[in-house]
Motif scaffolding. Structure first.
Motif, mmCIF file in Angstrom:
data_model
loop_
_atom_site.group_PDB
_atom_site.id
_atom_site.type_symbol
_atom_site.label_atom_id
_atom_site.label_comp_id
_atom_site.label_asym_id
_atom_site.label_seq_id
_atom_site.Cartn_x
_atom_site.Cartn_y
_atom_site.Cartn_z
ATOM 1 N N ILE A 170 -0.187 14.438 -0.869
ATOM 2 C CA ILE A 170 -0.774 13.100 -0.701
ATOM 3 C C ILE A 170 -1.321 12.533 -2.005
ATOM 4 C CG2 ILE A 170 -1.328 13.605 1.704
ATOM 5 C CD1 ILE A 170 -4.269 13.866 0.881
ATOM 6 N N ALA A 171 -1.193 13.279 -3.085
ATOM 7 C CA ALA A 171 -1.715 12.800 -4.381
ATOM 8 C C ALA A 171 -1.107 11.447 -4.737
ATOM 9 C CB ALA A 171 -1.397 13.821 -5.468
ATOM 10 N N ALA A 210 6.508 10.581 3.020
ATOM 11 C CA ALA A 210 6.658 11.321 4.269
ATOM 12 C C ALA A 210 6.430 12.801 3.987
ATOM 13 C CB ALA A 210 8.043 11.095 4.858
ATOM 14 N N VAL A 211 5.416 13.361 4.637
ATOM 15 C CA VAL A 211 5.025 14.757 4.399
ATOM 16 C C VAL A 211 5.424 15.592 5.611
ATOM 17 C CG1 VAL A 211 3.120 16.327 3.887
ATOM 18 C CG2 VAL A 211 3.084 13.972 3.002
ATOM 19 N N MET A 222 0.841 -1.178 0.000
ATOM 20 C CA MET A 222 0.000 0.000 0.000
ATOM 21 C C MET A 222 0.887 1.243 0.000
ATOM 22 S SD MET A 222 -2.975 1.132 2.758
ATOM 23 C CE MET A 222 -4.172 -0.083 2.175
ATOM 24 N N LYS A 223 0.417 2.298 -0.625
ATOM 25 C CA LYS A 223 1.137 3.567 -0.629
ATOM 26 C C LYS A 223 0.497 4.484 0.406
ATOM 27 C CE LYS A 223 3.108 6.979 -3.790
ATOM 28 N NZ LYS A 223 3.231 7.412 -5.214
ATOM 29 N N ILE A 224 1.267 4.818 1.437
ATOM 30 C CA ILE A 224 0.745 5.538 2.589
ATOM 31 C C ILE A 224 1.427 6.892 2.718
ATOM 32 C CG2 ILE A 224 0.401 5.470 5.085
ATOM 33 C CD1 ILE A 224 0.855 2.423 4.921
ATOM 34 N N ALA A 225 0.637 7.939 2.915
ATOM 35 C CA ALA A 225 1.181 9.264 3.224
ATOM 36 C C ALA A 225 1.167 9.451 4.731
ATOM 37 C CB ALA A 225 0.360 10.351 2.545
ATOM 38 N N ILE A 226 2.281 9.895 5.274
ATOM 39 C CA ILE A 226 2.392 10.145 6.709
ATOM 40 C C ILE A 226 2.617 11.639 6.900
ATOM 41 C CG2 ILE A 226 3.678 9.666 8.825
ATOM 42 C CD1 ILE A 226 4.465 6.965 7.430
#
Length: 228
Positions: free
Chosen positions: A60-61, A29-30, A1-5
């Motif tokens: 997060i796109a 990582a944001v 899965m592609k996860i934005a943190i």
């Protein structure tokens, strides 16, 4: 899965990044200062400020889930001892600002704009009314709610915004956290009976947040407690 943190440079955010990578996920990582994040395989970094919804939407796109680890700024770092870290957290909770009440609605708007349906929000056990806890722990939560009322108010606005959204959300209310080796020996779930002041390693909270984003379908649109 592609996860934005989001909030990837904070105490929990760093551990969430590590845990998600350990489990083989692709991580975005944001942070406001993405340049301080060490490079790793399957890790990309993007600039994002929770006070700017458009920057978060861009960050997060293309991701499938978002984990928010934002909270009152406490300048935590892994080299701090737990006493110093606790003092910083207490100071941040006395003067929390509006990072949660403004930041979370911006994250929600960004998720809508970017088409991301799964959102996990890190919150705190002090937002509970304590009904699921023991009598002593319910009293402790009540005391902390009165002491840290500004932080409770700020996080409460954020939680209500998440609950009102049409996303597949999970709110994770953690006990007190500390820098220590993770054990994966923790209690987590809706209405889980935990000890609010028994400190949980950041790494264990991080594991719970990753579970909430990737592998716990029964937690969707639920408030989950995590602690000892």
């Amino acid at each position: 899965m592609k996860i934005a943190i989001i909030g990837a440079t904070g105490g929990t955010g760093r551990k969430v990044t590590e845990r998600a990578l350990e489990q083989g996920h692709e991580v975005v990582a944001v942070a406001r200062r993405p340049e301080v994040i060490a490079p790793a395989k399957r890790l990309s970094t993007r600039l994002g400020d929770v006070f700017d919804a458009s920057s978060i939407a861009k960050a997060i796109a293309g991701t499938e889930a978002v984990i928010s680890c934002i909270g009152p700024p406490s300048n935590l770092s892994p080299d701090m001892n737990n006493i110093m870290a606790a003092k910083n957290v207490m100071a941040a909770n006395f003067s929390p600002g509006t990072v949660m009440s403004e930041g979370i609605p911006n994250i929600l708007a960004a998720c809508q704009r970017a088409g991301v349906k799964r959102l996990v929000m890190q919150s705190g056990i002090n937002l509970s009314d304590g009904k699921e806890l023991s009598t002593v722990n319910r009293w402790m939560v009540g005391m902390m709610r009165r002491i840290f009322w500004k932080a409770i108010e700020d996080k409460g606005i954020a939680e209500h915004a998440v609950i009102r959204s049409d996303l597949d959300w999970v709110i994770v209310r953690a006990s007190v956290l500390k820098y220590a080796e993770g054990t994966l020996k923790y209690t987590a779930g809706p209405l889980a009976r935990i000890a609010p002041l028994q400190a949980l390693p950041f790494a264990d909270c991080a594991d719970c947040l990753v579970r909430a984003a990737t592998s716990e379908p029964t937690w969707i649109r639920k408030i989950v407690n995590v602690g000892r």
